[in-house]
Motif scaffolding. Structure first.
Motif, PDB file in Angstrom:
ATOM      1  N   GLU A 127      10.489  36.612  51.101  1.00 31.50           N
ATOM      2  CA  GLU A 127      11.069  36.452  49.724  1.00 31.50           C
ATOM      3  C   GLU A 127      12.497  36.578  49.711  1.00 31.50           C
ATOM      4  OE1 GLU A 127       6.908  36.217  49.224  1.00 31.50           O
ATOM      5  OE2 GLU A 127       8.428  37.922  49.664  1.00 31.50           O
ATOM      6  N   ALA A 128      12.895  37.642  50.167  1.00 32.28           N
ATOM      7  CA  ALA A 128      14.438  37.940  50.406  1.00 32.28           C
ATOM      8  C   ALA A 128      15.267  36.701  51.019  1.00 32.28           C
ATOM      9  CB  ALA A 128      14.683  39.438  51.179  1.00 32.28           C
ATOM     10  N   LEU A 129      14.634  35.962  51.848  1.00 29.42           N
ATOM     11  CA  LEU A 129      15.383  34.525  52.548  1.00 29.42           C
ATOM     12  C   LEU A 129      15.537  33.776  51.405  1.00 29.42           C
ATOM     13  CD1 LEU A 129      13.040  34.305  55.642  1.00 29.42           C
ATOM     14  CD2 LEU A 129      15.788  34.870  55.624  1.00 29.42           C
ATOM     15  N   GLN A 130      14.597  33.625  50.128  1.00 26.34           N
ATOM     16  CA  GLN A 130      14.929  32.782  49.200  1.00 26.34           C
ATOM     17  C   GLN A 130      16.214  32.908  48.527  1.00 26.34           C
ATOM     18  OE1 GLN A 130      13.051  30.399  48.580  1.00 26.34           O
ATOM     19  NE2 GLN A 130      11.158  31.059  49.613  1.00 26.34           N
ATOM     20  N   VAL A 131      17.064  33.891  48.557  1.00 27.50           N
ATOM     21  CA  VAL A 131      18.299  34.266  47.983  1.00 27.50           C
ATOM     22  C   VAL A 131      19.271  33.407  48.687  1.00 27.50           C
ATOM     23  CG1 VAL A 131      19.955  35.761  47.590  1.00 27.50           C
ATOM     24  CG2 VAL A 131      17.767  36.604  47.291  1.00 27.50           C
ATOM     25  N   LEU A 132      19.095  33.267  49.921  1.00 25.10           N
ATOM     26  CA  LEU A 132      19.886  32.540  50.867  1.00 25.10           C
ATOM     27  C   LEU A 132      20.060  30.847  50.282  1.00 25.10           C
ATOM     28  CD1 LEU A 132      19.651  33.750  54.525  1.00 25.10           C
ATOM     29  CD2 LEU A 132      21.232  34.385  52.874  1.00 25.10           C
ATOM     30  N   PRO A 142       6.618  40.622  57.471  1.00 22.59           N
ATOM     31  CA  PRO A 142       5.481  39.932  57.078  1.00 22.59           C
ATOM     32  C   PRO A 142       4.501  40.645  56.208  1.00 22.59           C
ATOM     33  CG  PRO A 142       5.199  40.656  59.274  1.00 22.59           C
ATOM     34  CD  PRO A 142       6.479  40.879  58.854  1.00 22.59           C
ATOM     35  N   ARG A 143       3.989  39.995  55.160  1.00 20.60           N
ATOM     36  CA  ARG A 143       2.726  40.680  54.563  1.00 20.60           C
ATOM     37  C   ARG A 143       1.878  39.402  54.273  1.00 20.60           C
ATOM     38  NH1 ARG A 143       7.073  43.168  50.530  1.00 20.60           N
ATOM     39  NH2 ARG A 143       7.016  41.016  49.477  1.00 20.60           N
ATOM     40  N   GLU A 144       0.417  40.158  54.120  1.00 17.30           N
ATOM     41  CA  GLU A 144      -0.641  39.103  53.890  1.00 17.30           C
ATOM     42  C   GLU A 144      -0.348  38.105  55.047  1.00 17.30           C
ATOM     43  OE1 GLU A 144      -3.362  40.318  52.466  1.00 17.30           O
ATOM     44  OE2 GLU A 144      -2.057  41.973  52.292  1.00 17.30           O
ATOM     45  N   VAL A 204      12.208  28.169  55.111  1.00 20.28           N
ATOM     46  CA  VAL A 204      12.575  28.390  53.717  1.00 20.28           C
ATOM     47  C   VAL A 204      13.753  27.429  53.374  1.00 20.28           C
ATOM     48  CG1 VAL A 204      14.050  29.835  52.310  1.00 20.28           C
ATOM     49  CG2 VAL A 204      12.291  30.905  53.486  1.00 20.28           C
ATOM     50  N   ALA A 205      14.571  26.964  54.324  1.00 14.71           N
ATOM     51  CA  ALA A 205      15.609  26.029  53.908  1.00 14.71           C
ATOM     52  C   ALA A 205      14.760  24.587  53.790  1.00 14.71           C
ATOM     53  CB  ALA A 205      16.645  25.840  55.115  1.00 14.71           C
TER      54      ALA A 205
END
Length: 404
Positions: free
Chosen positions: A225-230, A76-78, A361-362
């Protein structure tokens, strides 16, 4: 693919029967209007029950910070993270983006929603962690001073105080409250309490919790954001091509008075799940389009929900993973609004194994594909309450018909 860019000139609308579930599925998606961005409010907590199978100790605030990526599935960030404890174990975890400096009411809103969600689990205690790059402080002794006898001012003290006050009002003891500049090794952390002790985050490899999570197969991604790739389409041109094929198939079904045997559609669904479990990939256009249209039928979607829930209870790890990969693939490869259905199934699968980050994200993807989509909206409300996977599974198995 944005709804407003859809080209509908090729469709045979003369024969469209809007009472047919497939036609209704696309027409409703185009015309539904909701409050833009409501489901993705930066101050709305994102909930998820961390995997209960991880039974490893967290022995210090630094190890707690190092454990967050394993619990969330990403660094996590911010972020503000609120953890509910039952005994010595994590029962619920909530994360939200830190409020903007110009949003004066954001701290109070998160405190209200977040603490209310935590309180519903009746925890024994709570943990509070603020992760912000603004938390870099001068190096100094571990007793919390700067070397000149004055402790550094922690970041986001107002937000931490707001949440702490709400927890006290709810009768929930605050076990630990810390800030950190990050969750990676070497990042600085410190306590909000009077001790003001501080140190650096240990490497995950040396913490029992992270080691246990890795052993259990927990995947930690570098960022949310890396989860968005899925869930993001990999080939927009292919998705646009399938959009035309979906429209043509729907028109053919409607022109034939909707004469499609529901059992044929369920058979297609079960065949696809079997193929996924046997590692028969990738899906071709014909199968993707057929499944996209099939999941537009409430009966088939109901079957998919039940199958996903049953796999969470009785399926092998390979079968559960294959089903989740199928829903993720269909989410990426289906056009809008059809992508909303598999995205919702992906969210269900993620929630049933405690992955709240992927579930959220989904659900974002589902609402982007179909603003106002009923199933994903209901799942959003459920996710925000922090359901235990077993409880959610039982509810889905008992009431799945009413979710479609």
């Amino acid at each position: 693919m944005a709804t407003e860019h859809r080209n509908t000139e090729h469709r045979n609308t003369e024969h469209r029967n809007t009472e047919h579930p497939y036609a209704e599925h696309r027409n409703t998606a185009k015309n539904t209007v909701t409050s833009a961005g409501e489901h993705a409010s930066p101050t709305r907590p994102r909930a998820g029950a961390p995997p209960g199978r991880i039974r490893q100790p967290v022995r210090s605030p630094g190890e707690l910070v190092a454990a967050l990526p394993s619990m969330l599935g990403f660094h996590p960030r911010e972020s503000l993270v609120l953890v509910a404890l039952r005994g010595a174990f994590v029962d619920l975890l909530l994360r939200c983006d830190l409020p903007r400096p110009d949003d004066a009411g954001a701290a109070a809103r998160f405190a209200e929603h977040g603490v209310a969600a935590v309180a519903r689990t009746r925890p024994d205690a709570a943990l509070l962690v603020v992760v912000t790059e603004g938390a870099h402080t001068p190096a100094g002794p571990r007793d919390g001073t700067t070397g000149e006898g004055s402790p550094p001012e922690p970041p986001m003290t107002g937000l931490a105080a707001e949440v702490s006050e709400r927890l006290a009002e709810a009768g929930i003891p605050l076990h630990t409250a810390v800030w950190a500049a990050g969750t990676g090794p070497g990042a600085r952390w410190g306590c909000y309490t009077e001790c003001r002790c501080r140190d650096t985050v240990p490497a995950a490899a040396v913490t029992a919790f992270a080691a246990g999570a890795a052993y259990d197969g927990v995947v930690v991604r570098p960022s949310r954001e890396a989860l968005q790739v899925l869930v993001t389409p990999t080939d927009p041109a292919a998705v646009e091509r399938r959009e035309r094929l979906v429209a043509d198939l729907i028109d053919d079904v409607v022109a034939a008075d909707g004469a499609v045997d529901p059992e044929d559609l369920r058979g297609l669904l079960m065949l696809s799940l079997h193929d996924a479990a046997e590692n028969r990939w990738p899906l071709d256009d014909q199968r993707i389009v057929a499944l996209a249209v099939a999941l537009g039928s409430p009966g088939v979607l109901h079957t998919a929900i039940v199958v996903t829930a049953k796999l969470a209870r009785d399926g092998s790890p390979q079968e559960r993973l294959a089903a989740e990969q199928l829903w993720a693939t269909l989410t990426r490869e289906s056009p809008d609004p059809e992508a909303a259905a598999p995205a919702s199934l992906l969210a269900i699968s993620a929630l049933l194994r405690g992955d709240g980050a992927l579930a959220n994200v989904a659900l974002d993807r589902a609402q982007d594909a179909w603003p106002g989509h009923v199933l994903s909206a209901r799942l959003r409300a459920v996710a925000a309450s922090g359901p235990r996977p077993d409880d959610l599974r039982d509810v889905l198995l008992e009431t799945a018909q009413g979710w479609c």
